[in-house]
Design a protein around this motif. Structure first.
Motif, PDB file in Angstrom:
ATOM      1  N   ARG A   1       0.863  -1.243   0.022  1.00 13.40           N
ATOM      2  CA  ARG A   1      -0.217   0.001  -0.051  1.00 13.40           C
ATOM      3  C   ARG A   1       0.839   1.406   0.104  1.00 13.40           C
ATOM      4  N   ARG A   2       2.258   1.115   0.061  1.00 16.80           N
ATOM      5  CA  ARG A   2       2.891   2.160   0.642  1.00 16.80           C
ATOM      6  C   ARG A   2       3.809   2.389  -0.699  1.00 16.80           C
ATOM      7  N   ARG A   3       3.866   3.712  -1.272  1.00 16.44           N
ATOM      8  CA  ARG A   3       4.764   3.937  -2.357  1.00 16.44           C
ATOM      9  C   ARG A   3       6.335   3.826  -2.088  1.00 16.44           C
ATOM     10  N   ASP A   4       6.931   4.130  -0.833  1.00 19.58           N
ATOM     11  CA  ASP A   4       8.194   3.864  -0.620  1.00 19.58           C
ATOM     12  C   ASP A   4       8.455   2.586  -0.315  1.00 19.58           C
ATOM     13  N   SER A   5       7.661   1.719   0.051  1.00 23.29           N
ATOM     14  CA  SER A   5       8.056   0.171   0.305  1.00 23.29           C
ATOM     15  C   SER A   5       8.004  -0.334  -0.904  1.00 23.29           C
ATOM     16  N   ALA A   6       6.782  -0.081  -1.957  1.00 20.42           N
ATOM     17  CA  ALA A   6       6.882  -0.705  -3.370  1.00 20.42           C
ATOM     18  C   ALA A   6       7.962  -0.198  -3.934  1.00 20.42           C
ATOM     19  N   ARG A   7       8.500   0.942  -3.991  1.00 13.95           N
ATOM     20  CA  ARG A   7       9.610   1.509  -4.747  1.00 13.95           C
ATOM     21  C   ARG A   7      10.978   0.708  -4.190  1.00 13.95           C
ATOM     22  N   ASP A   8      10.928   0.284  -2.992  1.00 15.97           N
ATOM     23  CA  ASP A   8      12.156  -0.383  -2.449  1.00 15.97           C
ATOM     24  C   ASP A   8      12.269  -1.752  -3.104  1.00 15.97           C
ATOM     25  N   VAL A   9      11.358  -2.023  -3.315  1.00 14.04           N
ATOM     26  CA  VAL A   9      10.996  -3.631  -3.848  1.00 14.04           C
ATOM     27  C   VAL A   9      11.578  -3.628  -5.316  1.00 14.04           C
ATOM     28  N   LEU A  10      11.044  -2.595  -6.010  1.00 16.34           N
ATOM     29  CA  LEU A  10      11.768  -2.367  -7.312  1.00 16.34           C
ATOM     30  C   LEU A  10      13.163  -2.025  -7.642  1.00 16.34           C
ATOM     31  N   LEU A  11      13.574  -1.288  -6.414  1.00 18.78           N
ATOM     32  CA  LEU A  11      15.025  -1.122  -6.511  1.00 18.78           C
ATOM     33  C   LEU A  11      15.779  -2.228  -6.400  1.00 18.78           C
ATOM     34  N   THR A  12      15.266  -2.971  -5.503  1.00 15.01           N
ATOM     35  CA  THR A  12      15.967  -4.512  -5.154  1.00 15.01           C
ATOM     36  C   THR A  12      15.901  -5.202  -6.509  1.00 15.01           C
ATOM     37  N   LEU A  13      14.823  -5.285  -7.153  1.00 13.64           N
ATOM     38  CA  LEU A  13      14.946  -5.982  -8.407  1.00 13.64           C
ATOM     39  C   LEU A  13      16.039  -5.496  -9.365  1.00 13.64           C
ATOM     40  N   MET A  14      15.937  -4.172  -9.695  1.00 11.78           N
ATOM     41  CA  MET A  14      17.182  -3.402 -10.615  1.00 11.78           C
ATOM     42  C   MET A  14      18.481  -3.794  -9.981  1.00 11.78           C
ATOM     43  N   ARG A  15      18.697  -3.912  -8.657  1.00 10.73           N
ATOM     44  CA  ARG A  15      20.017  -4.201  -8.277  1.00 10.73           C
ATOM     45  C   ARG A  15      20.515  -5.725  -8.520  1.00 10.73           C
ATOM     46  N   TYR A  16      19.390  -6.489  -8.241  1.00 14.65           N
ATOM     47  CA  TYR A  16      19.589  -7.938  -8.573  1.00 14.65           C
ATOM     48  C   TYR A  16      20.015  -8.330  -9.874  1.00 14.65           C
ATOM     49  N   LEU A  17      19.031  -7.447 -10.930  1.00 13.90           N
ATOM     50  CA  LEU A  17      19.415  -7.617 -12.074  1.00 13.90           C
ATOM     51  C   LEU A  17      20.670  -7.129 -12.707  1.00 13.90           C
ATOM     52  N   HIS A  18      21.209  -5.945 -12.260  1.00 12.04           N
ATOM     53  CA  HIS A  18      22.545  -5.495 -12.577  1.00 12.04           C
ATOM     54  C   HIS A  18      23.691  -6.431 -12.107  1.00 12.04           C
ATOM     55  N   SER A  19      23.432  -7.069 -10.900  1.00 13.75           N
ATOM     56  CA  SER A  19      24.413  -8.061 -10.146  1.00 13.75           C
ATOM     57  C   SER A  19      24.409  -9.248 -11.182  1.00 13.75           C
ATOM     58  N   GLN A  20      23.228  -9.655 -11.763  1.00 15.10           N
ATOM     59  CA  GLN A  20      23.247 -10.742 -12.550  1.00 15.10           C
ATOM     60  C   GLN A  20      24.035 -10.439 -14.000  1.00 15.10           C
ATOM     61  N   ALA A  21      23.642  -9.267 -14.493  1.00 15.60           N
ATOM     62  CA  ALA A  21      24.428  -8.867 -15.576  1.00 15.60           C
ATOM     63  C   ALA A  21      26.053  -8.755 -15.633  1.00 15.60           C
ATOM     64  N   ALA A  22      26.185  -8.329 -14.335  1.00 16.02           N
ATOM     65  CA  ALA A  22      27.941  -8.398 -14.113  1.00 16.02           C
ATOM     66  C   ALA A  22      28.739  -9.502 -13.521  1.00 16.02           C
ATOM     67  N   THR A  23      27.748 -10.597 -13.417  1.00 17.26           N
ATOM     68  CA  THR A  23      28.203 -12.003 -13.155  1.00 17.26           C
ATOM     69  C   THR A  23      28.309 -12.906 -14.264  1.00 17.26           C
ATOM     70  N   PRO A  24      29.627 -13.337 -14.604  1.00 14.47           N
ATOM     71  CA  PRO A  24      29.737 -14.180 -15.718  1.00 14.47           C
ATOM     72  C   PRO A  24      28.785 -15.517 -15.809  1.00 14.47           C
ATOM     73  N   GLU A  25      28.736 -15.897 -14.587  1.00 12.74           N
ATOM     74  CA  GLU A  25      28.121 -17.334 -14.176  1.00 12.74           C
ATOM     75  C   GLU A  25      26.651 -17.119 -14.633  1.00 12.74           C
ATOM     76  N   ALA A  26      26.034 -16.055 -14.574  1.00 12.60           N
ATOM     77  CA  ALA A  26      24.561 -15.712 -14.686  1.00 12.60           C
ATOM     78  C   ALA A  26      24.236 -15.450 -16.112  1.00 12.60           C
ATOM     79  N   LEU A  27      25.360 -15.443 -17.098  1.00 13.01           N
ATOM     80  CA  LEU A  27      24.952 -15.641 -18.591  1.00 13.01           C
ATOM     81  C   LEU A  27      24.984 -16.724 -19.252  1.00 13.01           C
TER      82      LEU A  27
END
Length: 206
Positions: A180-206
């Motif tokens: 229900r909270r914008r800041d909490s939902a935004r934190d979830v999306l930021l967590t997803l973006m960081r996770y996607l970035h970490s996967q792209a930066a890790t050769p094993e994830a490719l």
């Protein structure tokens, strides 16, 4: 010809216009079982008027839809929810919320097309409805994070216990949120973006 009684044309609101500085757009899918908070999250975090396809629940779903824990729910998403959020001046996320009822899951295929990642919303009162959802993402190879929605009457469990119950790899982020909270939902999306970035930066994830 002058139609004095006609309504004037109304253009988009200023906040609906995509920022000129935006250079990257990413499609994110919000998934989960029936009544876990997908529509709520999209509506809470979207910076534009969210598009929803909620309809009143009818007798057609009796005996078909699992309404345990959400017996008071009177509407349901029958196609998708849509919203948009700018993470920064350049990165924009387009959010697509999926229907939660299994009889509408045939729509998921189209919603998954082109998605860079997903958020799985979890309701600890009905943990079992998330198993098939996560399985479908894993089958399609869509990276995801798990957001445990904080319902007032939901039992609280340590996140590592939930990770084990869902059989999640240690690399998949899992966090508590309030959809229900914008800041909490935004934190979830930021967590997803960081996770996607970490996967792209890790050769094993490719």
């Amino acid at each position: 010809m002058d139609y004095r009684n006609s309504d004037p044309l109304v253009g988009p609101r200023s906040e609906d216009i995509l920022p000129q500085t935006a250079t990257t757009a990413v499609k994110v899918v919000i998934v989960g079982g029936f009544g876990v908070g997908k529509t709520t999250m999209v509506g809470a975090v979207s910076e534009i008027r969210p598009l929803t396809t909620e309809e009143t629940m009818t007798r057609a779903g009796v005996g078909v839809d699992d309404t345990r824990g959400v017996a008071r729910k009177t509407t349901t998403t029958v196609a998708m929810d849509f919203g948009r959020i700018s993470i920064n001046d350049e990165l924009v996320l387009y959010l697509f919320g999926t229907p939660g009822q299994e009889r509408f899951w045939f729509l998921w295929r189209g919603l998954f097309e082109g998605a860079l990642g997903a958020v799985v919303i979890l309701d600890t009162r009905r943990l079992e409805i998330s198993f098939d959802v996560i399985g479908r993402l894993e089958e399609r190879g869509v990276p995801f994070v798990v957001a445990v929605n904080s319902f007032p009457d939901a039992p609280a469990h340590p996140l590592e216990e939930l990770r084990q119950a869902l059989d999640l790899p240690p690399t998949v982020p899992i966090l508590v949120c309030d959809a229900r909270r914008r800041d909490s939902a935004r934190d979830v999306l930021l967590t997803l973006m960081r996770y996607l970035h970490s996967q792209a930066a890790t050769p094993e994830a490719l």
